[in-house]
Scaffold this active site. Sequence first.
Site, short mmCIF file in Angstrom:
data_model
loop_
_atom_site.label_atom_id
_atom_site.label_comp_id
_atom_site.label_asym_id
_atom_site.label_seq_id
_atom_site.Cartn_x
_atom_site.Cartn_y
_atom_site.Cartn_z
N TYR A 173 -7.04 3.98 3.18
CA TYR A 173 -5.70 4.12 3.78
C TYR A 173 -5.34 2.84 4.54
CZ TYR A 173 -1.72 6.13 6.24
OH TYR A 173 -0.46 6.38 6.71
N PHE A 200 5.52 2.63 5.66
CA PHE A 200 4.73 1.72 4.83
C PHE A 200 3.31 2.26 4.81
CE2 PHE A 200 1.29 -1.42 4.97
CZ PHE A 200 1.41 -1.96 3.70
N GLU A 201 2.79 2.49 3.63
CA GLU A 201 1.36 2.74 3.54
C GLU A 201 0.90 2.35 2.15
OE1 GLU A 201 0.93 6.92 4.83
OE2 GLU A 201 1.95 7.62 3.05
N ILE A 202 -0.33 1.85 2.09
CA ILE A 202 -0.97 1.59 0.80
C ILE A 202 -2.22 2.43 0.85
CG2 ILE A 202 -2.16 -0.09 -0.66
CD1 ILE A 202 -0.28 -2.23 0.36
#
Length: 384
Positions: free
Chosen positions: A193, A267-269
Amino acid sequence: MLIEVCVHIQSFAIRRPATNLDPPFHVGCQNPVMNVAPRANATLVMLARNSDVSGAVHSVKSVQTQFNDHFRYPWVFLNDEKWSAEFMEKVGKAAGEGVNVKFEKIPRAMWGYPEWIDQDKARRKMEEMERRGIMYAGQESYHHMCRFQSGFFYDHPALESYKWYWRVEPDISFTCAITYDPFIEMEKHGKKYGYTIALWERGTTVASLFRKLSDYKARVHIPSTSLWTAMIDPSYLPWPFRRFLSLLRNRDAYGDIWNMCHFWSNFEIADMDFFRSPAYRSLFRYLDEDGGFYYERWGDAPVHSLAAALLLRPEELHHFSDFGYIHANLQYCTHAPTDEARRRGELVPMLEGRGEELGCRCTCDLGIKIVEPVCLNRIKQTVG
Ligand SMILES: Nc1nc2c(ncn2[C@@H]2O[C@H](COP(=O)(O)OP(=O)(O)OP(=O)(O)O)[C@@H](O)[C@H]2O)c(=O)[nH]1
Ligand SMILES: [Mg+2]
């Protein structure tokens, strides 16, 4: 009693690991851009409405310019309604030639009240929250959106075949060039995460969420990670009196309080296999059955964040400290104002390790508030 309080508070101290377990993947600009490795099984994802078209175009252009023109990852756009021809045309054009773009609808079963929700009660609660000034709480669709982003997006048929996703919202900007592949680096470093901004949630939106999760943690015997501990501020009241505090919002059964720190999930990857894991699914089902997505205004940001704190090891999270990012009226900046520079309205670059500059060709907008790194620093204690 004083000793008891001191021991209690001490038990929440975070022991920093001896080495930095989460350094930036790279510093400065990678020249040439590191785009020769095979691509990860990854996609960019945006949930949006047709009315978000101009914000969506803005975001897509920013991601394309700063990153994806060099990497050509596909885009998936999700909507609970049919996409307008205008949205598809304008956004498709912004993504540019040679980038695979899909416009998908969200199945009804993933967007809407589950059968156990008392809809009259939900509407009453929403009106009440709206009267109390809780932002977006009066909008039914906002609640469906938060529930979808918490527990369904990773099962959407258009995302099913991907492992990694990068969430993009309308009207965001990336303010640094991204010259390496964050998916590949996440994979290589065992990350699950990734985030860029950590900040405080408004306590009124999620009054009982932390208590529910902390009860769940006790029930299924999940040991505390240092990240979970970092999310809690110990109570200064001695035992047994602090137990009475547990009646107040955002406190656990022992009376300690969630400090409201969470990752800003716009925003997350992340690795969707984390969300698809039995552990996350069972946690989500438990929350969903409780009804707080409707009777309160649980957002996907605190749900993702507290779930990550519960179920992941701190070193499985990555702070993209080199991604300057703007959303709404807040930003994360790789340049910080020093006291002297602040007076002159100047920023100095943040340095990493051996004095190298974080990020590549970053710009900072002095007109936009930089999120103070209080919450971020607390989280970062867990990794070094
Ligand atoms: N299709 C669809 N998308 C939605 C709906 N409501 C919100 N979204 C999307 O969900 C994301 C989050 O919604 P926002 O309105 O930005 O909510 P937020 O990020 O909590 O609030 P802001 O700080 O105002 O941006 C955005 O990508 C929106 O486009 C909806 O009813 N339908
Ligand atoms: Mg938003």
